[in-house]
Write a protein that holds these residues in place. Structure first.
Motif, PDB file in Angstrom:
ATOM      1  N   THR A   3       5.924  17.173 -10.357  1.00 22.41           N
ATOM      2  CA  THR A   3       6.132  16.806  -8.955  1.00 22.41           C
ATOM      3  C   THR A   3       4.833  16.937  -8.175  1.00 22.41           C
ATOM      4  O   THR A   3       4.513  16.105  -7.330  1.00 22.41           O
ATOM      5  N   GLU A   4       4.061  17.967  -8.490  1.00 24.21           N
ATOM      6  CA  GLU A   4       2.778  18.179  -7.805  1.00 24.21           C
ATOM      7  C   GLU A   4       1.815  17.034  -8.079  1.00 24.21           C
ATOM      8  O   GLU A   4       1.168  16.526  -7.171  1.00 24.21           O
ATOM      9  N   SER A   5       1.720  16.608  -9.337  1.00 22.10           N
ATOM     10  CA  SER A   5       0.799  15.518  -9.650  1.00 22.10           C
ATOM     11  C   SER A   5       1.285  14.208  -9.038  1.00 22.10           C
ATOM     12  O   SER A   5       0.474  13.379  -8.617  1.00 22.10           O
ATOM     13  N   MET A   6       2.595  14.008  -8.946  1.00 19.72           N
ATOM     14  CA  MET A   6       3.121  12.812  -8.295  1.00 19.72           C
ATOM     15  C   MET A   6       2.772  12.823  -6.810  1.00 19.72           C
ATOM     16  O   MET A   6       2.426  11.794  -6.237  1.00 19.72           O
ATOM     17  N   ALA A   7       2.827  13.999  -6.192  1.00 24.54           N
ATOM     18  CA  ALA A   7       2.458  14.125  -4.782  1.00 24.54           C
ATOM     19  C   ALA A   7       0.970  13.831  -4.601  1.00 24.54           C
ATOM     20  O   ALA A   7       0.580  13.176  -3.632  1.00 24.54           O
ATOM     21  N   ASP A   8       0.145  14.313  -5.544  1.00 25.88           N
ATOM     22  CA  ASP A   8      -1.292  14.045  -5.482  1.00 25.88           C
ATOM     23  C   ASP A   8      -1.563  12.546  -5.577  1.00 25.88           C
ATOM     24  O   ASP A   8      -2.378  12.009  -4.826  1.00 25.88           O
ATOM     25  N   ILE A   9      -0.883  11.886  -6.491  1.00 30.77           N
ATOM     26  CA  ILE A   9      -1.067  10.448  -6.655  1.00 30.77           C
ATOM     27  C   ILE A   9      -0.599   9.714  -5.401  1.00 30.77           C
ATOM     28  O   ILE A   9      -1.274   8.796  -4.929  1.00 30.77           O
ATOM     29  N   GLY A  10       0.513  10.132  -4.841  1.00 34.00           N
ATOM     30  CA  GLY A  10       0.993   9.519  -3.610  1.00 34.00           C
ATOM     31  C   GLY A  10       0.011   9.690  -2.463  1.00 34.00           C
ATOM     32  O   GLY A  10      -0.236   8.756  -1.697  1.00 34.00           O
ATOM     33  N   ARG A  11      -0.570  10.869  -2.367  1.00 33.86           N
ATOM     34  CA  ARG A  11      -1.558  11.135  -1.324  1.00 33.86           C
ATOM     35  C   ARG A  11      -2.795  10.269  -1.523  1.00 33.86           C
ATOM     36  O   ARG A  11      -3.319   9.671  -0.579  1.00 33.86           O
ATOM     37  N   LEU A  12      -3.263  10.177  -2.763  1.00 31.98           N
ATOM     38  CA  LEU A  12      -4.441   9.354  -3.053  1.00 31.98           C
ATOM     39  C   LEU A  12      -4.171   7.879  -2.752  1.00 31.98           C
ATOM     40  O   LEU A  12      -5.023   7.195  -2.190  1.00 31.98           O
ATOM     41  N   ARG A  13      -2.994   7.402  -3.116  1.00 30.13           N
ATOM     42  CA  ARG A  13      -2.656   5.999  -2.832  1.00 30.13           C
ATOM     43  C   ARG A  13      -2.610   5.737  -1.334  1.00 30.13           C
ATOM     44  O   ARG A  13      -3.046   4.691  -0.857  1.00 30.13           O
ATOM     45  N   SER A  14      -2.068   6.692  -0.593  1.00 31.26           N
ATOM     46  CA  SER A  14      -2.001   6.552   0.856  1.00 31.26           C
ATOM     47  C   SER A  14      -3.403   6.521   1.456  1.00 31.26           C
ATOM     48  O   SER A  14      -3.706   5.688   2.319  1.00 31.26           O
ATOM     49  N   GLN A  15      -4.267   7.416   1.000  1.00 30.07           N
ATOM     50  CA  GLN A  15      -5.646   7.435   1.469  1.00 30.07           C
ATOM     51  C   GLN A  15      -6.349   6.129   1.120  1.00 30.07           C
ATOM     52  O   GLN A  15      -7.090   5.579   1.938  1.00 30.07           O
ATOM     53  N   LEU A  16      -6.107   5.635  -0.088  1.00 29.88           N
ATOM     54  CA  LEU A  16      -6.736   4.398  -0.522  1.00 29.88           C
ATOM     55  C   LEU A  16      -6.299   3.225   0.351  1.00 29.88           C
ATOM     56  O   LEU A  16      -7.121   2.416   0.765  1.00 29.88           O
ATOM     57  N   ALA A  17      -5.019   3.160   0.661  1.00 29.18           N
ATOM     58  CA  ALA A  17      -4.519   2.080   1.518  1.00 29.18           C
ATOM     59  C   ALA A  17      -5.173   2.136   2.894  1.00 29.18           C
ATOM     60  O   ALA A  17      -5.579   1.106   3.444  1.00 29.18           O
ATOM     61  N   THR A  18      -5.306   3.328   3.441  1.00 27.11           N
ATOM     62  CA  THR A  18      -5.938   3.498   4.755  1.00 27.11           C
ATOM     63  C   THR A  18      -7.402   3.087   4.710  1.00 27.11           C
ATOM     64  O   THR A  18      -7.887   2.359   5.584  1.00 27.11           O
ATOM     65  N   ALA A  57     -13.355   4.020  -1.334  1.00 30.06           N
ATOM     66  CA  ALA A  57     -12.207   3.423  -2.025  1.00 30.06           C
ATOM     67  C   ALA A  57     -12.441   3.407  -3.534  1.00 30.06           C
ATOM     68  O   ALA A  57     -11.527   3.704  -4.312  1.00 30.06           O
ATOM     69  N   ARG A  58     -13.655   3.099  -3.946  1.00 32.06           N
ATOM     70  CA  ARG A  58     -13.978   3.088  -5.377  1.00 32.06           C
ATOM     71  C   ARG A  58     -13.778   4.470  -5.993  1.00 32.06           C
ATOM     72  O   ARG A  58     -13.177   4.616  -7.064  1.00 32.06           O
ATOM     73  N   ARG A  59     -14.246   5.503  -5.282  1.00 39.14           N
ATOM     74  CA  ARG A  59     -14.089   6.866  -5.789  1.00 39.14           C
ATOM     75  C   ARG A  59     -12.613   7.256  -5.876  1.00 39.14           C
ATOM     76  O   ARG A  59     -12.187   7.897  -6.845  1.00 39.14           O
ATOM     77  N   LEU A  60     -11.821   6.864  -4.887  1.00 38.67           N
ATOM     78  CA  LEU A  60     -10.391   7.173  -4.929  1.00 38.67           C
ATOM     79  C   LEU A  60      -9.704   6.446  -6.087  1.00 38.67           C
ATOM     80  O   LEU A  60      -8.830   7.018  -6.746  1.00 38.67           O
ATOM     81  N   ARG A  61     -10.090   5.207  -6.334  1.00 38.84           N
ATOM     82  CA  ARG A  61      -9.512   4.476  -7.475  1.00 38.84           C
ATOM     83  C   ARG A  61      -9.836   5.188  -8.784  1.00 38.84           C
ATOM     84  O   ARG A  61      -8.990   5.277  -9.680  1.00 38.84           O
ATOM     85  N   GLU A  62     -11.050   5.704  -8.889  1.00 42.18           N
ATOM     86  CA  GLU A  62     -11.422   6.461 -10.089  1.00 42.18           C
ATOM     87  C   GLU A  62     -10.557   7.709 -10.228  1.00 42.18           C
ATOM     88  O   GLU A  62     -10.128   8.045 -11.327  1.00 42.18           O
ATOM     89  N   GLN A  63     -10.320   8.401  -9.118  1.00 42.83           N
ATOM     90  CA  GLN A  63      -9.464   9.584  -9.161  1.00 42.83           C
ATOM     91  C   GLN A  63      -8.049   9.218  -9.595  1.00 42.83           C
ATOM     92  O   GLN A  63      -7.433   9.933 -10.388  1.00 42.83           O
ATOM     93  N   LEU A  64      -7.540   8.116  -9.084  1.00 41.71           N
ATOM     94  CA  LEU A  64      -6.206   7.676  -9.478  1.00 41.71           C
ATOM     95  C   LEU A  64      -6.151   7.367 -10.969  1.00 41.71           C
ATOM     96  O   LEU A  64      -5.184   7.718 -11.645  1.00 41.71           O
ATOM     97  N   GLU A  65      -7.171   6.724 -11.479  1.00 41.74           N
ATOM     98  CA  GLU A  65      -7.212   6.427 -12.916  1.00 41.74           C
ATOM     99  C   GLU A  65      -7.230   7.710 -13.730  1.00 41.74           C
ATOM    100  O   GLU A  65      -6.551   7.809 -14.746  1.00 41.74           O
ATOM    101  N   ARG A  66      -8.014   8.693 -13.298  1.00 45.27           N
ATOM    102  CA  ARG A  66      -8.067   9.982 -14.015  1.00 45.27           C
ATOM    103  C   ARG A  66      -6.702  10.651 -13.992  1.00 45.27           C
ATOM    104  O   ARG A  66      -6.269  11.227 -14.983  1.00 45.27           O
ATOM    105  N   GLN A  67      -5.998  10.586 -12.856  1.00 50.50           N
ATOM    106  CA  GLN A  67      -4.674  11.192 -12.742  1.00 50.50           C
ATOM    107  C   GLN A  67      -3.716  10.521 -13.728  1.00 50.50           C
ATOM    108  O   GLN A  67      -2.932  11.190 -14.384  1.00 50.50           O
TER     109      GLN A  67
END
Length: 71
Positions: A3-18, A57-67
């Motif tokens: 659940t924690e990692s899903m929340a992290d991914i959700g947060r990263l996606r939200s940041q990326l969209a913004t 945005a590029r750095r956040l996409r990399e973080q999402l891929e790592r997750q």
């Protein structure tokens, strides 16, 4: 996936969209400034902001891929 990692991914996606929205607005602002005949330094500043946001945005996409790879 926890659940924690899903929340992290959700947060990263939200940041990326913004950030993507803000980058698009910065690009439009630079284009509008250029079309309006604004001084080059103002256009350059708007383009620099676009570049900075795109890099974020590029750095956040990399973080999402790592997750995704980790889970």
């Amino acid at each position: 996936m926890t659940t924690e990692s899903m929340a992290d991914i959700g947060r990263l996606r939200s940041q990326l969209a913004t950030i993507d929205r803000n980058a698009e607005r910065a690009f439009e602002r630079a284009f509008d400034l250029q079309q309006a005949g604004a001084p080059a330094d103002r256009v350059d500043a708007a383009m620099a902001e676009t570049t900075r946001l795109q890099e974020s945005a590029r750095r956040l996409r990399e973080q999402l891929e790592r997750q995704r790879v980790l889970h």
